[in-house]
Each structure stands twice: as C-alpha cells, then as structure tokens.
Design an enzyme around this catalytic site. Structure first.
Site, PDB file in Angstrom:
ATOM      1  CE  LYS A 110      74.960  44.360 108.359  1.00  0.00           C
ATOM      2  NZ  LYS A 110      74.676  44.606 109.840  1.00  0.00           N
ATOM      3  CE  LYS A 195      76.731  35.276 107.806  1.00  0.00           C
ATOM      4  NZ  LYS A 195      76.864  36.184 108.608  1.00  0.00           N
ATOM      5  CE  LYS A 198      64.296  37.331 104.270  1.00  0.00           C
ATOM      6  NZ  LYS A 198      64.048  36.377 104.389  1.00  0.00           N
TER       7      LYS A 198
HETATM    8  P1  TYM Z   1      71.380  38.479 113.341  1.00  0.00           P
HETATM    9  O1  TYM Z   1      69.577  38.552 113.596  1.00  0.00           O
HETATM   10  O2  TYM Z   1      71.848  38.668 112.198  1.00  0.00           O
HETATM   11  O3  TYM Z   1      71.330  36.854 114.195  1.00  0.00           O
HETATM   12  C1  TYM Z   1      71.112  36.379 115.014  1.00  0.00           C
HETATM   13  C2  TYM Z   1      71.900  35.235 115.528  1.00  0.00           C
HETATM   14  O4  TYM Z   1      71.518  34.837 114.926  1.00  0.00           O
HETATM   15  C3  TYM Z   1      73.123  33.545 114.436  1.00  0.00           C
HETATM   16  N1  TYM Z   1      73.245  33.546 113.085  1.00  0.00           N
HETATM   17  C4  TYM Z   1      74.149  32.415 112.575  1.00  0.00           C
HETATM   18  N2  TYM Z   1      75.123  31.636 113.112  1.00  0.00           N
HETATM   19  C5  TYM Z   1      75.973  31.041 113.032  1.00  0.00           C
HETATM   20  N3  TYM Z   1      75.754  30.824 111.813  1.00  0.00           N
HETATM   21  C6  TYM Z   1      74.594  31.225 110.785  1.00  0.00           C
HETATM   22  N4  TYM Z   1      74.403  31.117 109.498  1.00  0.00           N
HETATM   23  C7  TYM Z   1      74.092  32.321 111.146  1.00  0.00           C
HETATM   24  N5  TYM Z   1      73.537  32.833 110.876  1.00  0.00           N
HETATM   25  C8  TYM Z   1      72.514  34.214 112.045  1.00  0.00           C
HETATM   26  C9  TYM Z   1      73.546  35.197 114.976  1.00  0.00           C
HETATM   27  O5  TYM Z   1      74.981  35.114 114.679  1.00  0.00           O
HETATM   28  C10 TYM Z   1      73.411  35.660 115.874  1.00  0.00           C
HETATM   29  O6  TYM Z   1      73.378  35.653 116.758  1.00  0.00           O
HETATM   30  N6  TYM Z   1      73.621  42.049 115.559  1.00  0.00           N
HETATM   31  C11 TYM Z   1      73.195  41.014 115.656  1.00  0.00           C
HETATM   32  C12 TYM Z   1      71.251  41.303 117.001  1.00  0.00           C
HETATM   33  C13 TYM Z   1      71.659  41.933 118.138  1.00  0.00           C
HETATM   34  C14 TYM Z   1      72.472  41.382 119.090  1.00  0.00           C
HETATM   35  C15 TYM Z   1      72.698  42.375 119.685  1.00  0.00           C
HETATM   36  C16 TYM Z   1      72.936  39.882 119.221  1.00  0.00           C
HETATM   37  C17 TYM Z   1      71.482  43.075 118.311  1.00  0.00           C
HETATM   38  N7  TYM Z   1      72.355  43.462 119.539  1.00  0.00           N
HETATM   39  C18 TYM Z   1      73.029  41.979 121.361  1.00  0.00           C
HETATM   40  C19 TYM Z   1      73.354  39.625 120.866  1.00  0.00           C
HETATM   41  C20 TYM Z   1      73.279  41.223 122.008  1.00  0.00           C
HETATM   42  C21 TYM Z   1      72.545  40.355 114.664  1.00  0.00           C
HETATM   43  O7  TYM Z   1      72.073  40.347 113.397  1.00  0.00           O
HETATM   44  O8  TYM Z   1      72.140  38.911 114.487  1.00  0.00           O
END
Ligand code: TYM
Length: 326
Positions: A110, A195, A198
């Site tokens: 980031k 990857k 957004k």
């Molecule tokens: P976030 O909101 O970025 O993404 C949500 C979920 O989508 C998956 N993901 C992907 N998987 C495969 N290919 C991709 N291109 C791709 N883009 C996103 C992410 O791996 C995720 O599983 N920190 C987390 C949210 C969170 C969380 C938690 C998750 C907060 N607390 C506790 C599990 C447990 C996040 O920013 O995900």
C-alpha cells in the site's frame, strides 16, 4: 467447526472476491457455523467519505446475499456492530512484536502505491487477528493475498497463549485458526494479468451492467500473437478466467483452439464475456428480488449483529479475565 471471513466495503465486488472468497464461503455454510462480516472498520483505513462507506456496506451485504449467502445458515453482520473487536485489537497490540508487522506485504504494498502511512494501515493485521480470534474461529476462507494475515493471527494467538494462557483449563486462551485457500482460485487475475484488485483498476465487477462488463472483458490485455498462430492458454488471462466459469468440455475446446491457431483473441474474449454474463445471471435475478424486499437486508444484519455479539462477548469475558482486566 466455526468458519469466519470478512470483506471490505471499499467498492463494488469483483470476480476475484467472488471466486477467491465468496463462493468458497457459501459452500462452507453447510459444513459448520459460518460467520461472515462486512469489514467497515477496516475500510476506514482507505475510505474517507462517510456516505460512501454506509452505502457500500449495504451493497456488500446485498451482493453477498445475492451470491448465495443464506442467512438461515450463516450469520452476516457489520464489523462495527461488534465494537468489542477494537478492544481485543488493543489487547493484542500490547503483545504484538513490531518486527512481525513491519514485514507485512500488504502494508508495504500500500505504501509503494502511494498511500499515506497511517497507524491504522500499519496495525490493520492486528484488527484482523481480533476479528478472527474473537469468534474462536477454526477455518478462514480467503484468497492468497490474505494468507500472511492469517499467519500473523496464529502468531499472535500463540503469543497470547504463552503469555496469559496458564490459568486456562487447556492452557490456552485462543484457538489457532487455519486459512482455507482454494488452489484453483487463490489469485484471480485482472484485465492486465496482475491480481484482480479494485485498487489496481483491473477489476471486472460481478454486478456491473452488460455493456460495462463486455467493455472490461474486451479490454483484457493480450500479447501480439497473430490470429493464425498457436497461442499459449497457460499464460492467458482470457483462458484463466474462462476456466472459472465454463464447463469441462468448453474449457477443453477453448484450449484446443488456442493451441491450434486460427482464432483471434477478440473471439476468445467474446466467448468469455458470454460465459461470465450467463454464470452470474441467477445471482443478478436474486439481487433484484432482494432489492424489492425493503427490510430484508436490515433484518438480516440485525439478526447477524445479535448472534455475533453473543459469541464475541463470551470470548471477551475469557480474555479480560485472563489478562487481568476483571
Ligand atoms: P478484501 O476485502 O480485500 O477481499 C475479500 C476477499 O476476496 C479475496 N480476493 C481475492 N481472491 C482471489 N483473487 C483475487 N484477485 C482476489 N481479490 C480479493 C481476498 O483474499 C479476501 O478473502 N483483510 C481482508 C478482510 C478481512 C478479513 C478479516 C478476512 C478483515 N478481517 C478476517 C478474513 C478474516 C480484506 O481486505 O479482504
């Protein structure tokens, strides 16, 4: 078995979210008690528009429900409806080694992309550990980008157990959660082959309109292999995305056409768009139905908040007693 995962309401959901996390999360609903939440506290590290945060949170709830989350089986709630997680994050931060968090890929990534270094951005994985540990979670379905965060969660749980676990009946305060990462969908590529994210602007959203989805698919970056020449399916974003949504026979047919030559990337993209559009049709329909039921989302989130609070309160009683706050 308890299953937990979260998703940030930082914009529309894309097919990387769907195949990396939502689809496995929906499948896991049948295997244990599932808890899924909309990570609005986390989104505060990047979203600065309160109205947008509120709207996106509802929209994520809507989209997740449309994609098959069944509120009769799983608990869906807003992160901020369980403010105890911020208390647990503070307690965890008191034992969290700085060095461990300085190595976090997502924080470094980031900053590299020009985001301001805030304390919230830095300590994000501590809040995420609290999210997981506060429900005694066993399994955490996520994409590969979250793997390191789950490892940090386990490290923190071990540290807490070593520091404060002696008086617990089984010598530990927290369970050690396991990530559940689907090999075939661990990193869904975006239209530039990186990857899908957004924040990289390479996303194909699940619920964009037909014109927009077609436009995004048609702008997938390809190499300059001529129409007649054979093409390499293994390195093609088109082929990788097609493999997520097409049948075995359709995938085999596209592979053959890649290897044979004579079909241009434009034609493959059209086939991919048709399949993607068809794949998400039932979810678009379900989404419309939910939208027509005015109080549905609020009711689901209110029930979810109640259940999540019950569970979080039990664990927090244990934690407060163990560290000496009661
Ligand atoms: P976030 O909101 O970025 O993404 C949500 C979920 O989508 C998956 N993901 C992907 N998987 C495969 N290919 C991709 N291109 C791709 N883009 C996103 C992410 O791996 C995720 O599983 N920190 C987390 C949210 C969170 C969380 C938690 C998750 C907060 N607390 C506790 C599990 C447990 C996040 O920013 O995900």
């Amino acid at each position: 078995m308890r299953i937990l995962s979260g998703i940030q309401p930082s914009g529309a959901l894309h097919i990387g979210n769907y195949f990396g996390m939502m689809r496995p999360a929906v499948a896991l609903q049948a295997e244990g008690e599932a808890l899924y939440f909309i990570a609005d506290y986390h989104a505060l590290t990047t979203v600065r528009d309160p109205q947008a945060l509120r709207e996106n949170s509802r929209r994520v709830a809507l989209d997740f429900l449309a994609c098959g989350l069944d509120p009769e089986r799983a608990t869906l709630f807003r992160h901020s409806d369980v403010p105890q997680v911020t208390e647990l994050a503070w307690i965890l931060s008191a034992v969290a080694p700085m060095g461990l968090f300085e190595r976090a890929h997502s924080y470094k990534d980031k900053l590299a992309r020009g985001m301001a270094a805030t304390v919230g951005l830095f300590s994000y994985p501590i809040l995420m550990a609290a999210d997981i540990l506060i429900y005694d979670s066993d399994i955490v379905p996520v994409g590969k980008d979250q793997k390191q965060h789950i490892e940090m969660t386990r490290d923190l749980a071990v540290k807490m157990n070593e520091t404060f676990g002696q008086s617990e009946p089984d010598g530990r305060i927290f369970k050690l959660p396991e990530p559940r990462i689907q090999a075939a969908t661990e990193t869904v590529p975006g239209i530039d082959g990186q990857k899908m994210s957004k924040s990289y602007g390479n996303n194909i959203d699940i619920f964009s309109d037909e014109k927009e989805m077609r436009k995004r698919v048609m702008s997938i970056v390809t190499d300059s292999t001529p129409v007649d020449a054979p093409k390499d399916p293994a390195n093609s974003t088109i082929f990788k995305l097609y493999s997520l949504v097409a049948s075995k026979e359709e995938i085999a047919d596209m592979r053959e056409r890649f290897l044979k030559g004579g079909t241009g990337y434009g034609d493959f993209k059209k086939r991919l768009f048709e399949k993607l559009w068809e794949y998400f049709a039932p979810m678009r329909k379900r989404r419309e139905e939910i939208l027509n039921d005015k109080s549905y989302i609020d009711d689901v989130l209110a029930r979810g908040a109640k259940r999540a609070n019950e569970l979080a309160n039990q664990v927090m009683e244990r934690v407060r007693a163990a560290v000496g706050l009661r």
